[in-house]
Design an enzyme around this catalytic site. Structure first.
Site, PDB file in Angstrom:
ATOM      1  N   THR A 119      -0.745  -3.862   3.569  1.00 38.57           N
ATOM      2  CA  THR A 119      -0.291  -2.703   2.922  1.00 38.57           C
ATOM      3  C   THR A 119      -1.301  -1.576   2.928  1.00 38.57           C
ATOM      4  O   THR A 119      -2.653  -2.002   3.207  1.00 38.57           O
ATOM      5  CB  THR A 119      -0.075  -2.806   1.371  1.00 38.57           C
ATOM      6  OG1 THR A 119       0.937  -3.694   1.226  1.00 38.57           O
ATOM      7  CG2 THR A 119       0.542  -1.882   0.591  1.00 38.57           C
ATOM      8  N   SER A 142       9.406  -4.825  -1.871  1.00 37.55           N
ATOM      9  CA  SER A 142       7.736  -5.199  -1.967  1.00 37.55           C
ATOM     10  C   SER A 142       7.319  -4.601  -3.287  1.00 37.55           C
ATOM     11  O   SER A 142       8.205  -3.889  -3.894  1.00 37.55           O
ATOM     12  CB  SER A 142       7.093  -4.453  -0.532  1.00 37.55           C
ATOM     13  OG  SER A 142       7.116  -3.051  -1.103  1.00 37.55           O
ATOM     14  N   ASP A 143       6.206  -4.756  -3.568  1.00 39.21           N
ATOM     15  CA  ASP A 143       5.667  -4.187  -4.714  1.00 39.21           C
ATOM     16  C   ASP A 143       5.182  -2.771  -4.518  1.00 39.21           C
ATOM     17  O   ASP A 143       5.009  -2.099  -5.695  1.00 39.21           O
ATOM     18  CB  ASP A 143       4.123  -5.120  -5.038  1.00 39.21           C
ATOM     19  CG  ASP A 143       3.253  -4.794  -4.135  1.00 39.21           C
ATOM     20  OD1 ASP A 143       2.305  -4.063  -4.401  1.00 39.21           O
ATOM     21  OD2 ASP A 143       3.288  -5.513  -3.037  1.00 39.21           O
ATOM     22  N   ARG A 154      14.594  -7.534   1.025  1.00 39.40           N
ATOM     23  CA  ARG A 154      13.526  -7.895   0.245  1.00 39.40           C
ATOM     24  C   ARG A 154      12.937  -6.633  -0.166  1.00 39.40           C
ATOM     25  O   ARG A 154      12.521  -5.832   0.636  1.00 39.40           O
ATOM     26  CB  ARG A 154      12.661  -8.946   1.058  1.00 39.40           C
ATOM     27  CG  ARG A 154      11.101  -9.307   0.318  1.00 39.40           C
ATOM     28  CD  ARG A 154       9.914  -8.795   0.974  1.00 39.40           C
ATOM     29  NE  ARG A 154       9.022  -9.411  -0.027  1.00 39.40           N
ATOM     30  CZ  ARG A 154       7.641  -8.667   0.360  1.00 39.40           C
ATOM     31  NH1 ARG A 154       7.461  -7.544   1.147  1.00 39.40           N
ATOM     32  NH2 ARG A 154       6.597  -9.218  -0.356  1.00 39.40           N
ATOM     33  N   GLY A 198       3.465  -9.151  -2.231  1.00 33.76           N
ATOM     34  CA  GLY A 198       4.231  -8.391  -3.001  1.00 33.76           C
ATOM     35  C   GLY A 198       4.598  -9.270  -4.569  1.00 33.76           C
ATOM     36  O   GLY A 198       4.742  -8.761  -5.587  1.00 33.76           O
ATOM     37  N   THR A 226      -2.534  -4.103  -2.651  1.00 31.77           N
ATOM     38  CA  THR A 226      -2.075  -5.002  -1.586  1.00 31.77           C
ATOM     39  C   THR A 226      -2.047  -6.526  -1.517  1.00 31.77           C
ATOM     40  O   THR A 226      -2.899  -6.946  -2.562  1.00 31.77           O
ATOM     41  CB  THR A 226      -3.042  -4.556  -0.363  1.00 31.77           C
ATOM     42  OG1 THR A 226      -2.461  -4.984   0.733  1.00 31.77           O
ATOM     43  CG2 THR A 226      -4.562  -4.845  -0.513  1.00 31.77           C
ATOM     44  N   GLY A 227      -1.511  -7.098  -0.744  1.00 29.30           N
ATOM     45  CA  GLY A 227      -1.391  -8.637  -0.906  1.00 29.30           C
ATOM     46  C   GLY A 227       0.000  -8.967  -0.722  1.00 29.30           C
ATOM     47  O   GLY A 227       0.934  -8.575  -0.101  1.00 29.30           O
TER      48      GLY A 227
END
Length: 280
Positions: free
Chosen positions: A154, A184-185, A182, A206, A203-204
């Site tokens: 991200t 994501s965050d 799907r 989600g 980031t990482g």
């Protein structure tokens, strides 16, 4: 005036010295460009500009260079939040635009400020965003070889301007090989949040970030009187309980910059006009 940016985790890509050096140089250049832009623009405008530069660099999993999903299609998400007005806008699973962050920014003045899928693409087309394929040969090769990256890619930017106003923007090309649809965050307040006290981009993985409500927790805790370090420490302690994989960057209302990751190594750079810091 200060800026901090991130480009996901270094572990998502080839661990070669060449890739590491390329990311360090890229992040330093983009951080300096963003700071120069901030001199004559608001924090809100600057975070969108900085993230667009990250989207345009194929080193990162956002915009150009986005990951391909399990059905062979690239779908991207991005969001932006104005800490002064506390308005967030974003796009989820948008296809075929060069800079999702600019579409997200355009939505800030709409009544319906978060759009997904085909609706996001229709809005982009109606508002002058040209059709653009963000696929690069490297991502197609990875897809065909089924080399997933673990979902750690991200990009984001947090800035505070000369008026002390905060803003944040975040963009992602997804984790790669995910089930179509799907979420994501990045286009949620778990991954991208700001108010008058603090702004955070994550980031990482989600799903871990959403489960932990990472960005919103950090901002809320700073608002309630914690220091950035305390807010990060408590939030990442809670993330550790679920063995969460995340990194975050932040600036508070006093101009303090902070960053932390749960696993090495989040790639980042910050610049305040004098001190330039980059991941090592």
């Amino acid at each position: 005036m200060k800026v901090i940016i991130h480009g996901g985790f270094f572990s998502e890509s080839d661990q070669s010295h060449e890739v590491k050096t390329a990311k360090q140089e890229s992040l330093k250049e983009i951080a300096q460009k963003a700071f120069d832009y901030l001199k004559t623009h608001s924090a809100f405008d600057t975070v969108a500009y900085a993230v667009s530069l990250l989207e345009n660099d194929p080193l990162y999993n956002a915009g150009i260079g986005s990951q391909i999903q399990s059905d062979g299609v690239i779908r991207m998400s991005a969001a932006i939040m104005n800490g002064n007005t506390q308005k967030l806008s974003g796009v989820i699973n948008i296809e075929n635009v060069q800079n999702p962050i600019f579409v997200a920014k355009d939505l800030i003045n709409e009544d319906d400020r978060v759009l997904g899928g085909n609706g996001a693409k229709i809005y982009a087309t109606e508002n002058g965003f040209e059709n653009f394929s963000t696929e690069i040969p490297q991502r197609r090769k990875e897809y065909e070889a089924k080399l997933a990256n673990g979902g750690k890619g991200t990009v984001g930017c947090v800035a505070i301007d000369h008026e002390g106003k905060l803003a944040v923007a975040t963009s992602t090309g997804g984790k790669g090989f995910e089930i179509p649809g799907r979420i994501s965050d990045s286009a949620t307040v778990a991954g991208n949040y700001a108010n008058a006290f603090c702004a955070v981009s994550c980031t990482g993985v989600g799903e871990d970030i959403v489960s932990n409500a990472t960005a919103a927790k950090i901002v809320t805790r700073v608002t309630d009187g914690m220091s950035l370090k305390q807010a990060f420490s408590k939030t990442f302690d809670e993330l550790a309980v679920i063995d969460g994989f995340a990194g975050a960057i932040a600036i508070d209302k006093d101009g303090n910059i902070y960053h932390q990751d749960s696993y090495p190594t989040m790639v980042f750079a910050s610049f305040d006009g004098e001190k330039l810091e980059v991941f090592s």
